[in-house]
Motif scaffolding. Structure first.
Motif, PDB file in Angstrom:
ATOM      1  N   ARG A   1      -3.429  15.835  -0.913  1.00  0.00           N
ATOM      2  CA  ARG A   1      -2.319  15.165  -0.228  1.00  0.00           C
ATOM      3  C   ARG A   1      -1.024  15.298  -1.038  1.00  0.00           C
ATOM      4  NH1 ARG A   1      -2.124   9.152   2.499  1.00  0.00           N
ATOM      5  NH2 ARG A   1      -4.237   9.669   3.151  1.00  0.00           N
TER       6      ARG A   1
ATOM      7  N   ALA B   1      -9.728   3.797   5.916  1.00  0.00           N
ATOM      8  CA  ALA B   1      -9.291   4.324   4.612  1.00  0.00           C
ATOM      9  C   ALA B   1     -10.129   3.753   3.473  1.00  0.00           C
ATOM     10  CB  ALA B   1      -7.813   4.008   4.406  1.00  0.00           C
TER      11      ALA B   1
ATOM     12  N   SER C   1      -4.573  -2.107  -0.805  1.00  0.00           N
ATOM     13  CA  SER C   1      -4.854  -0.693  -1.080  1.00  0.00           C
ATOM     14  C   SER C   1      -4.364  -0.282  -2.467  1.00  0.00           C
ATOM     15  CB  SER C   1      -4.272   0.163   0.043  1.00  0.00           C
ATOM     16  OG  SER C   1      -4.925   1.410   0.047  1.00  0.00           O
ATOM     17  N   LEU C   2      -3.358   0.611  -2.580  1.00  0.00           N
ATOM     18  CA  LEU C   2      -2.860   0.973  -3.911  1.00  0.00           C
ATOM     19  C   LEU C   2      -2.373  -0.294  -4.644  1.00  0.00           C
ATOM     20  CD1 LEU C   2      -1.999   2.917  -6.124  1.00  0.00           C
ATOM     21  CD2 LEU C   2       0.024   3.510  -4.785  1.00  0.00           C
TER      22      LEU C   2
ATOM     23  N   HIS D   1      -6.626  -0.965   8.096  1.00  0.00           N
ATOM     24  CA  HIS D   1      -6.232  -0.866   6.684  1.00  0.00           C
ATOM     25  C   HIS D   1      -5.100  -1.829   6.301  1.00  0.00           C
ATOM     26  CE1 HIS D   1      -6.367   0.981   2.806  1.00  0.00           C
ATOM     27  NE2 HIS D   1      -5.125   1.426   2.868  1.00  0.00           N
TER      28      HIS D   1
ATOM     29  N   PHE E   1     -10.894   5.817  -4.974  1.00  0.00           N
ATOM     30  CA  PHE E   1     -10.426   6.227  -3.642  1.00  0.00           C
ATOM     31  C   PHE E   1     -11.063   7.565  -3.245  1.00  0.00           C
ATOM     32  CE2 PHE E   1      -7.674   2.851  -4.870  1.00  0.00           C
ATOM     33  CZ  PHE E   1      -7.288   2.223  -3.688  1.00  0.00           C
TER      34      PHE E   1
ATOM     35  N   TYR F   1       6.085   9.533  -3.618  1.00  0.00           N
ATOM     36  CA  TYR F   1       4.849   9.364  -2.843  1.00  0.00           C
ATOM     37  C   TYR F   1       3.744  10.221  -3.467  1.00  0.00           C
ATOM     38  CZ  TYR F   1       1.727   9.096   1.234  1.00  0.00           C
ATOM     39  OH  TYR F   1       0.645   8.882   2.059  1.00  0.00           O
TER      40      TYR F   1
ATOM     41  N   ARG G   1      -4.373   6.061  10.467  1.00  0.00           N
ATOM     42  CA  ARG G   1      -4.916   5.697   9.153  1.00  0.00           C
ATOM     43  C   ARG G   1      -4.815   4.197   8.895  1.00  0.00           C
ATOM     44  NH1 ARG G   1      -1.179   9.193   7.396  1.00  0.00           N
ATOM     45  NH2 ARG G   1      -0.369   7.671   5.901  1.00  0.00           N
ATOM     46  N   TRP G   2      -3.827   3.537   9.509  1.00  0.00           N
ATOM     47  CA  TRP G   2      -3.496   2.169   9.129  1.00  0.00           C
ATOM     48  C   TRP G   2      -3.977   1.087  10.095  1.00  0.00           C
ATOM     49  CZ3 TRP G   2       2.420   3.004   7.813  1.00  0.00           C
ATOM     50  CH2 TRP G   2       2.521   3.697   6.587  1.00  0.00           C
TER      51      TRP G   2
ATOM     52  N   LEU H   1      -3.668   7.538  -7.458  1.00  0.00           N
ATOM     53  CA  LEU H   1      -4.907   7.257  -6.709  1.00  0.00           C
ATOM     54  C   LEU H   1      -6.001   8.258  -7.081  1.00  0.00           C
ATOM     55  CD1 LEU H   1      -3.300   6.434  -3.269  1.00  0.00           C
ATOM     56  CD2 LEU H   1      -4.733   4.865  -4.598  1.00  0.00           C
TER      57      LEU H   1
ATOM     58  N   SER I   1       0.856  -1.193   0.000  1.00  0.00           N
ATOM     59  CA  SER I   1       0.000   0.000   0.000  1.00  0.00           C
ATOM     60  C   SER I   1       0.890   1.241   0.000  1.00  0.00           C
ATOM     61  CB  SER I   1      -0.881  -0.003   1.246  1.00  0.00           C
ATOM     62  OG  SER I   1      -0.073   0.211   2.377  1.00  0.00           O
ATOM     63  N   LEU I   2       0.272   2.362  -0.286  1.00  0.00           N
ATOM     64  CA  LEU I   2       0.981   3.645  -0.295  1.00  0.00           C
ATOM     65  C   LEU I   2       1.700   3.878   1.043  1.00  0.00           C
ATOM     66  CD1 LEU I   2       1.340   6.453  -1.716  1.00  0.00           C
ATOM     67  CD2 LEU I   2      -0.729   7.160  -0.508  1.00  0.00           C
TER      68      LEU I   2
ATOM     69  N   TRP J   1      -6.696  13.279  -2.829  1.00  0.00           N
ATOM     70  CA  TRP J   1      -5.359  12.846  -3.259  1.00  0.00           C
ATOM     71  C   TRP J   1      -4.594  13.992  -3.899  1.00  0.00           C
ATOM     72  CZ3 TRP J   1      -4.025   8.918  -0.683  1.00  0.00           C
ATOM     73  CH2 TRP J   1      -5.035   8.082  -0.193  1.00  0.00           C
TER      74      TRP J   1
HETATM   75  O1  LIG Z   1      -2.014   5.823   3.807  1.00  0.00           O
HETATM   76  C1  LIG Z   1      -3.209   5.940   3.650  1.00  0.00           C
HETATM   77  O2  LIG Z   1      -3.799   6.997   3.782  1.00  0.00           O
HETATM   78  C2  LIG Z   1      -4.045   4.741   3.267  1.00  0.00           C
HETATM   79  C3  LIG Z   1      -3.939   4.408   1.838  1.00  0.00           C
HETATM   80  C4  LIG Z   1      -4.746   4.816   0.845  1.00  0.00           C
HETATM   81  C5  LIG Z   1      -4.299   4.245  -0.418  1.00  0.00           C
HETATM   82  C6  LIG Z   1      -3.177   3.414   0.045  1.00  0.00           C
HETATM   83  O3  LIG Z   1      -2.463   2.663  -0.647  1.00  0.00           O
HETATM   84  O4  LIG Z   1      -3.000   3.548   1.371  1.00  0.00           O
END
Ligand SMILES: O=C(O)CC1=CCC(=O)O1
Length: 373
Positions: free
Chosen positions: A130, A205, A92-93, A231, A121, A172, A149-150, A179, A24-25, A127
């Protein structure tokens, strides 16, 4: 040279069926630390890092990237390892990459598991914001909120939080661009790859409705919801993720039943099914999933080799009814009567002459029935 490829870690026998694991991200392939070693007993596991995360070069991705660009990097990695077709699981990603691969490159993906992920997402705005924040200020504020978040409150995996702190901000942000642009909702019904969705009940998430939406739209998809998982489910609930993945990757009862029919023949399987009662149903299901869906489907050994081993084991334990059935299976798997005789002769050395004597008698009856002698 390797700078052009995603950093990865390969585990397990190179002859085993390939399984690619996506992160995941903000994390690295360490996300799979509690799951990959177990899976590598039966699979050739290749887990990869996103660009600018873990050990992957940041320059592999640039501003305005799409999930398709990440999928192309995964395919280039598979090509470099000589892997044509693979099972894929991603978080996730990493799960979005899996959905893209299944839709656009179904010939490369034997099965797909999408974990704590989504077909979209929540639009592009969060995104874009972010990405802008990270390009302006770096990753500090996201590192500070990573646990929330995780994971569920009180849980953390320091290595993964450190991955986030050490990620390259530009790469990143480019992943955030990917996303932002990702929305596969309209195309989900076109996915033909066998798909499993794993949702974490506590995932804020990508909450379970995101996974349910995919399960409802992808034909034949299955959904598992994990209580207590947020997550990063493979890090927080590795055993539950392992169990779900093993069942899914093994092909489940359906594939098992196909192989069982190929090896034992329709007549035998139809008889077994007709004799099934509520009392024996779970055992029959177990046999289909485990013996046929997991072991007989593993391509490491050929069906001929598996037949030879099975005949020997049945003689060793004196299971002569099962032996008769497996003599028929051995013929179907391509063993000649002479080869079956040679296997039984060898059992005389290792299982004993009386056992081999009974085995020859049982095999003789079967081969005579089938006009093979
Ligand atoms: O880190 C996050 O916010 C959660 C997340 C959203 C997409 C992903 O790959 O991680």
């Amino acid at each position: 040279m390797t700078e052009k490829l995603l950093n990865h870690r390969a585990e397990g026998p190179t002859s085993a069926p390939p399984l690619l694991l996506g992160p995941s991200l903000g994390t690295s392939y360490a996300l799979w630390d509690k799951v990959a070693p177990e899976l590598s007993i039966t699979y050739r596991v290749v887990r990869w890092d996103l660009p600018g995360h873990g050990g992957s070069a940041p320059g592999l991705i640039g501003p305005g990237a799409g999930v398709g660009d990440l999928a192309d990097l995964v395919l280039a990695l598979a090509d470099s390892l000589g892997i044509d077709r693979f099972a894929y699981a991603g978080v996730s990603l990493g799960g979005a990459v899996g959905l893209h691969l299944a839709l656009h490159h179904p010939e490369r993906v034997s099965s797909l598991a999408v974990i704590c992920s989504s077909a979209h997402f929540n639009g592009s705005k969060p995104w874009e914001e972010r990405a802008e924040l990270v390009r302006r200020e770096g990753l500090d504020s996201l590192v500070a909120s990573a646990d929330a978040r995780w994971f569920t409150p009180g849980f953390t995996v320091p290595e993964l939080v450190r991955d986030q702190a050490e990620a390259d901000p530009e790469a990143y942000a480019a992943c955030c661009d990917a996303l932002a642009a990702f929305d596969l909702r309209d195309r989900l019904p076109e996915i033909s790859v066998r798909t499993l969705l794993i949702a974490g009940r506590e995932d804020r998430a990508t909450p379970p409705p995101h996974l349910r939406e995919i399960a409802d739209a992808v034909p034949g998809a299955a959904l598992v919801e994990l209580p207590g998982a947020a997550h990063l489910a493979p890090a927080q609930c590795p055993q539950a993720v392992l169990t779900a993945l093993r069942t899914h990757l093994g092909g489940g009862a359906k594939r098992g039943m196909e192989v069982r029919r190929e090896v034992l023949g329709d007549a035998h399987v139809d008889r077994a099914q007709a004799r099934q009662t509520p009392f024996t149903a779970r055992f029959q299901d177990f046999i289909s999933r485990y013996a046929w869906g997991e072991i007989w489907t593993d391509p490491t050994l050929s069906r001929r080799e598996r037949s030879m081993i099975t005949l020997t084991a049945l003689v060793a334990h004196g299971h002569y009814d099962e032996l008769a059935m497996h003599v028929r299976a051995a013929r179907r798997n391509g063993l000649t009567p002479e080869e079956i005789g040679a296997v039984l002769l060898q059992t005389a050395v290792y299982c004993g002459v009386p056992a081999a004597n009974s085995a020859f008698a049982a095999a003789q009856r079967v081969l005579a029935e089938e006009d093979d002698l």
